[in-house]
Design a protein around this motif. Structure first.
Motif, PDB file in Angstrom:
ATOM      1  N   GLU A  62       0.760  -1.140   0.077  1.00  0.00           N
ATOM      2  CA  GLU A  62      -0.247   0.053   0.007  1.00  0.00           C
ATOM      3  C   GLU A  62       0.992   1.320  -0.050  1.00  0.00           C
ATOM      4  N   ASP A  63       2.166   1.302  -0.366  1.00  0.00           N
ATOM      5  CA  ASP A  63       3.151   2.275  -0.047  1.00  0.00           C
ATOM      6  C   ASP A  63       2.778   2.976   1.339  1.00  0.00           C
ATOM      7  N   CYS A  64       2.830   2.199   2.104  1.00  0.00           N
ATOM      8  CA  CYS A  64       2.444   2.771   3.647  1.00  0.00           C
ATOM      9  C   CYS A  64       3.313   1.987   4.473  1.00  0.00           C
ATOM     10  N   ILE A  65       3.723   2.762   5.706  1.00  0.00           N
ATOM     11  CA  ILE A  65       4.313   2.060   6.730  1.00  0.00           C
ATOM     12  C   ILE A  65       3.209   2.031   7.878  1.00  0.00           C
ATOM     13  N   TYR A  66       2.974   0.987   8.361  1.00  0.00           N
ATOM     14  CA  TYR A  66       1.822   1.184   9.864  1.00  0.00           C
ATOM     15  C   TYR A  66       2.377   1.106  11.076  1.00  0.00           C
ATOM     16  N   TYR A  67       1.604   1.915  11.872  1.00  0.00           N
ATOM     17  CA  TYR A  67       2.473   2.113  13.166  1.00  0.00           C
ATOM     18  C   TYR A  67       1.139   1.712  14.153  1.00  0.00           C
ATOM     19  N   LEU A  68       1.256   0.834  14.968  1.00  0.00           N
ATOM     20  CA  LEU A  68       0.222   0.144  15.787  1.00  0.00           C
ATOM     21  C   LEU A  68       0.181   1.112  17.110  1.00  0.00           C
ATOM     22  N   LYS A  69      -0.659   1.800  17.075  1.00  0.00           N
ATOM     23  CA  LYS A  69      -0.893   2.689  18.283  1.00  0.00           C
ATOM     24  C   LYS A  69      -1.584   2.014  19.471  1.00  0.00           C
ATOM     25  N   ARG A  70      -2.684   1.359  19.259  1.00  0.00           N
ATOM     26  CA  ARG A  70      -3.127   0.590  20.257  1.00  0.00           C
ATOM     27  C   ARG A  70      -3.686  -0.798  19.725  1.00  0.00           C
ATOM     28  N   GLY A  71      -3.660  -1.997  20.445  1.00  0.00           N
ATOM     29  CA  GLY A  71      -3.985  -3.318  19.951  1.00  0.00           C
ATOM     30  C   GLY A  71      -3.040  -4.408  19.818  1.00  0.00           C
ATOM     31  N   THR A  72      -3.482  -5.238  19.211  1.00  0.00           N
ATOM     32  CA  THR A  72      -2.562  -6.512  18.999  1.00  0.00           C
ATOM     33  C   THR A  72      -2.806  -6.858  17.373  1.00  0.00           C
ATOM     34  N   VAL A  73      -1.530  -7.138  16.998  1.00  0.00           N
ATOM     35  CA  VAL A  73      -1.750  -7.532  15.461  1.00  0.00           C
ATOM     36  C   VAL A  73      -0.744  -8.902  15.054  1.00  0.00           C
ATOM     37  N   LYS A  74      -1.244  -9.758  14.331  1.00  0.00           N
ATOM     38  CA  LYS A  74      -0.463 -10.930  14.051  1.00  0.00           C
ATOM     39  C   LYS A  74       0.097 -10.695  12.762  1.00  0.00           C
ATOM     40  N   VAL A  75       1.283 -10.936  12.377  1.00  0.00           N
ATOM     41  CA  VAL A  75       2.035 -11.030  11.002  1.00  0.00           C
ATOM     42  C   VAL A  75       2.035 -12.422  11.061  1.00  0.00           C
ATOM     43  N   PHE A  76       1.793 -13.022   9.686  1.00  0.00           N
ATOM     44  CA  PHE A  76       1.830 -14.480   9.507  1.00  0.00           C
ATOM     45  C   PHE A  76       2.076 -14.697   7.904  1.00  0.00           C
TER      46      PHE A  76
END
Length: 212
Positions: A38-52
């Protein structure tokens, strides 16, 4: 000079003003393996994310579990296909900072260059760690994985089911069930959709055993 976790969090917050704030509900997919970046860097401000990742055989393997104040998805800022997927485990607030914005900032901001370099270095270390872990005996692999997860959440509870733990470790559910049964509730006990580590020190001892 590498950036500490606390300094990384503090410094990334400076750049959130350039990002788009988004909200993702639990189980939502942020990006999917094989789709264009997406031509985008993501920043997780709050929550939980699984990368798989999903293997050629269709088996899912968790690469990383990300919690508050971390970036992810930076490998595809050049709009190449994602080599992994990102799914929300808990309701999440995420900022998307566009790649062209990042590139403009990089030209004049050496601190950002250091942050990105450190993040990519951490991702490389994570991949090396995964390769090394895969060569361990099953019981030691599970113990070390549990220690890693406890460090991520900073609690004695693992908010993962045995199926999710299987995806994280690469072990089968049968193998995990057998090991947990062997350890017994004195070390780990099952609760509603998560596990409680009742004796972290004994798990650390198992994790520290050498192969063979």
């Amino acid at each position: 000079m590498f950036v500490s976790r606390e300094l990384e969090e503090q410094n990334w917050r400076r750049y959130l003003q350039y990002g788009k704030r988004m909200f993702f509900k639990k189980h939502a997919t942020i990006y999917e393996q094989g789709t264009m970046g997406e031509d985008c860097i993501y920043y997780l401000k709050r929550g939980t994310v699984k990368v798989f990742m999903t293997t050629y055989s269709g088996k899912e393997r968790t690469i990383e579990i990300i919690t508050n104040e971390r970036i992810f998805g930076e490998q595809t800022v050049d709009r190449k296909p994602y080599f992994s997927s990102a799914k929300v485990l808990d309701d999440a607030v995420v900022y998307c900072i566009e790649g062209r914005t990042i590139k403009d900032l990089l030209k004049k901001d050496p601190d950002l260059r250091l942050l990105l370099f450190d993040s990519l270095r951490n991702k490389l270390e994570l991949l090396v760690h995964t390769v090394v872990m895969d060569k361990l005996p099953a019981e030691q692999l599970l113990a070390r994985s549990i220690i890693d997860i406890l460090a991520v959440f900073n609690t004695n509870q693992i908010p993962l089911t045995q199926q999710e733990l299987s995806q994280y470790t690469g072990l089968t559910r049968v193998t995990i069930y057998t090991i947990l049964r062997k350890w017994g509730p004195e070390k780990i006990k099952a609760a509603n959709r998560h596990l409680i580590v009742t004796d972290p020190k004994s798990i650390e001892e198992i994790a520290g055993k050498t192969a063979g």
